[in-house]
Write a protein that holds these residues in place. Structure first.
Motif, PDB file in Angstrom:
ATOM      1  N   PRO A   1       8.332 -24.444   4.937  1.00 39.48           N
ATOM      2  CA  PRO A   1       7.768 -23.237   5.549  1.00 39.48           C
ATOM      3  C   PRO A   1       7.241 -22.221   4.533  1.00 39.48           C
ATOM      4  CG  PRO A   1       9.850 -23.784   6.575  1.00 39.48           C
ATOM      5  CD  PRO A   1       9.690 -24.713   5.412  1.00 39.48           C
ATOM      6  N   MET A   2       7.948 -22.007   3.445  1.00 39.99           N
ATOM      7  CA  MET A   2       7.504 -21.025   2.460  1.00 39.99           C
ATOM      8  C   MET A   2       6.221 -21.481   1.772  1.00 39.99           C
ATOM      9  SD  MET A   2       8.410 -18.080   1.603  1.00 39.99           S
ATOM     10  CE  MET A   2       7.047 -17.222   0.894  1.00 39.99           C
ATOM     11  N   ALA A   3       6.114 -22.760   1.493  1.00 38.91           N
ATOM     12  CA  ALA A   3       4.891 -23.289   0.896  1.00 38.91           C
ATOM     13  C   ALA A   3       3.728 -23.176   1.876  1.00 38.91           C
ATOM     14  CB  ALA A   3       5.087 -24.737   0.463  1.00 38.91           C
ATOM     15  N   ALA A   4       3.977 -23.458   3.146  1.00 34.57           N
ATOM     16  CA  ALA A   4       2.917 -23.342   4.154  1.00 34.57           C
ATOM     17  C   ALA A   4       2.476 -21.886   4.301  1.00 34.57           C
ATOM     18  CB  ALA A   4       3.407 -23.885   5.494  1.00 34.57           C
ATOM     19  N   PHE A   5       3.430 -20.955   4.344  1.00 37.52           N
ATOM     20  CA  PHE A   5       3.087 -19.536   4.457  1.00 37.52           C
ATOM     21  C   PHE A   5       2.274 -19.078   3.247  1.00 37.52           C
ATOM     22  CE2 PHE A   5       4.166 -15.041   3.610  1.00 37.52           C
ATOM     23  CZ  PHE A   5       3.579 -14.481   4.727  1.00 37.52           C
ATOM     24  N   THR A   6       2.714 -19.447   2.066  1.00 34.09           N
ATOM     25  CA  THR A   6       1.999 -19.066   0.847  1.00 34.09           C
ATOM     26  C   THR A   6       0.607 -19.683   0.821  1.00 34.09           C
ATOM     27  OG1 THR A   6       4.117 -18.916  -0.311  1.00 34.09           O
ATOM     28  CG2 THR A   6       2.133 -18.994  -1.670  1.00 34.09           C
ATOM     29  N   SER A   7       0.480 -20.911   1.282  1.00 34.20           N
ATOM     30  CA  SER A   7      -0.808 -21.572   1.329  1.00 34.20           C
ATOM     31  C   SER A   7      -1.764 -20.864   2.304  1.00 34.20           C
ATOM     32  CB  SER A   7      -0.629 -23.034   1.725  1.00 34.20           C
ATOM     33  OG  SER A   7      -1.855 -23.696   1.724  1.00 34.20           O
ATOM     34  N   PHE A   8      -1.268 -20.509   3.486  1.00 28.88           N
ATOM     35  CA  PHE A   8      -2.087 -19.745   4.430  1.00 28.88           C
ATOM     36  C   PHE A   8      -2.491 -18.399   3.820  1.00 28.88           C
ATOM     37  CE2 PHE A   8      -0.473 -22.512   7.861  1.00 28.88           C
ATOM     38  CZ  PHE A   8      -1.647 -22.700   8.583  1.00 28.88           C
ATOM     39  N   TYR A   9      -1.543 -17.757   3.132  1.00 30.59           N
ATOM     40  CA  TYR A   9      -1.834 -16.476   2.492  1.00 30.59           C
ATOM     41  C   TYR A   9      -2.943 -16.633   1.452  1.00 30.59           C
ATOM     42  CZ  TYR A   9      -1.351 -12.157  -0.075  1.00 30.59           C
ATOM     43  OH  TYR A   9      -1.619 -10.965  -0.680  1.00 30.59           O
ATOM     44  N   LEU A  10      -2.865 -17.676   0.633  1.00 29.90           N
ATOM     45  CA  LEU A  10      -3.887 -17.900  -0.391  1.00 29.90           C
ATOM     46  C   LEU A  10      -5.248 -18.202   0.229  1.00 29.90           C
ATOM     47  CD1 LEU A  10      -1.837 -19.957  -2.988  1.00 29.90           C
ATOM     48  CD2 LEU A  10      -2.851 -17.694  -3.344  1.00 29.90           C
ATOM     49  N   LEU A  11      -5.274 -18.906   1.356  1.00 33.69           N
ATOM     50  CA  LEU A  11      -6.544 -19.140   2.048  1.00 33.69           C
ATOM     51  C   LEU A  11      -7.166 -17.816   2.483  1.00 33.69           C
ATOM     52  CD1 LEU A  11      -5.732 -22.214   4.329  1.00 33.69           C
ATOM     53  CD2 LEU A  11      -7.254 -22.173   2.344  1.00 33.69           C
ATOM     54  N   ALA A  12      -6.350 -16.961   3.093  1.00 35.58           N
ATOM     55  CA  ALA A  12      -6.855 -15.659   3.544  1.00 35.58           C
ATOM     56  C   ALA A  12      -7.268 -14.793   2.360  1.00 35.58           C
ATOM     57  CB  ALA A  12      -5.798 -14.950   4.381  1.00 35.58           C
ATOM     58  N   TYR A  13      -6.451 -14.796   1.319  1.00 38.14           N
ATOM     59  CA  TYR A  13      -6.768 -13.992   0.137  1.00 38.14           C
ATOM     60  C   TYR A  13      -8.074 -14.455  -0.500  1.00 38.14           C
ATOM     61  CZ  TYR A  13      -6.287 -11.522  -4.254  1.00 38.14           C
ATOM     62  OH  TYR A  13      -6.518 -10.700  -5.314  1.00 38.14           O
ATOM     63  N   GLY A  14      -8.267 -15.746  -0.597  1.00 36.71           N
ATOM     64  CA  GLY A  14      -9.465 -16.286  -1.224  1.00 36.71           C
ATOM     65  C   GLY A  14     -10.745 -15.919  -0.505  1.00 36.71           C
TER      66      GLY A  14
ATOM     67  N   PHE B   1       5.962 -10.594  -0.288  1.00 37.31           N
ATOM     68  CA  PHE B   1       6.802  -9.964  -1.310  1.00 37.31           C
ATOM     69  C   PHE B   1       8.276 -10.004  -0.935  1.00 37.31           C
ATOM     70  CE2 PHE B   1       3.074  -7.150  -2.714  1.00 37.31           C
ATOM     71  CZ  PHE B   1       2.739  -8.033  -3.722  1.00 37.31           C
ATOM     72  N   PHE B   2       8.575  -9.822   0.351  1.00 36.14           N
ATOM     73  CA  PHE B   2       9.973  -9.756   0.769  1.00 36.14           C
ATOM     74  C   PHE B   2      10.637 -11.115   0.941  1.00 36.14           C
ATOM     75  CE2 PHE B   2       8.815  -5.463   2.680  1.00 36.14           C
ATOM     76  CZ  PHE B   2       9.415  -4.770   1.659  1.00 36.14           C
ATOM     77  N   VAL B   3       9.874 -12.163   1.244  1.00 36.85           N
ATOM     78  CA  VAL B   3      10.499 -13.458   1.518  1.00 36.85           C
ATOM     79  C   VAL B   3      10.352 -14.475   0.391  1.00 36.85           C
ATOM     80  CG1 VAL B   3      10.249 -13.177   4.018  1.00 36.85           C
ATOM     81  CG2 VAL B   3       8.527 -14.456   2.744  1.00 36.85           C
TER      82      VAL B   3
END
Length: 181
Positions: free
Chosen positions: A104-117, A154-156
């Motif tokens: 889950p944390m890798a998936a969340f970070t991956s979604f975040y990086l897609l949005a950030y990019g 940042f929190f998780v």
């Protein structure tokens, strides 16, 4: 007297393993990731002509009194930095999701990086076109789409649990504060 030392395979218990995405959620997350990745890649590709205009000097605005060569150089550097940041974020998202799709944390970070990019690195703004409209729209989308996920990340990170415990309320309250945006 022989002392038995458990090997690493025996020392790992089910409780110490990170949570996994399984069942129907696994399919939903993978389909959602592919859709978001394709949309992000599409926006990046659609922004390439805008980047070409910036690199070619056709899209230069001189907000300061400076020599034309300086403004062209800064505009070119900004466009190149935006392209590199977007490609880096999209590539990292792909690698992370490719290697750890069920965490889950890798998936969340991956979604975040897609949005950030797409949102923060610049392609969405370059694709937007008109400056007076797209700057307002850029800021609105950045605030609306990126504030809560950034705070939550940042929190998780890295455990996937809110640390400290009250931090979950900060993420919830951030939703309330960005709704008017």
């Amino acid at each position: 007297m022989a002392v038995s030392v458990p090997n690493q395979a025996e020392a790992v218990t089910e409780a110490s393993l990170p949570p996994r995405i399984s069942g129907r959620w696994r399919i939903v997350v993978r389909i959602a990731w592919v859709v978001v990745a394709l949309v992000g890649l599409g926006i990046f590709i659609a922004a390439l002509p805008g980047y070409a205009n910036r690199l070619g000097g056709a899209d230069i605005q001189m907000p300061i009194a400076a020599p034309h060569e300086y403004v062209v150089a800064m505009n070119t550097a900004g466009a190149l930095a935006s392209v590199v940041a977007a490609l880096t974020s999209l590539s990292l998202a792909m690698v992370l999701f490719w290697h750890k799709p069920d965490e889950p944390m890798a998936a969340f970070t991956s979604f975040y990086l897609l949005a950030y990019g797409v949102v923060m690195a610049g392609p969405l703004g370059v694709w937007g076109g008109a400056r007076h409209v797209s700057e307002w729209l850029d800021i609105t989308i950045q605030a609306g789409l990126m504030t809560t996920p950034t705070l939550t990340l940042f929190f998780v990170f890295p455990s996937g649990r809110f640390v400290p415990g009250w931090a979950r309320w900060v993420s919830v309250l951030s939703l309330i504060f960005i709704l008017p945006v």
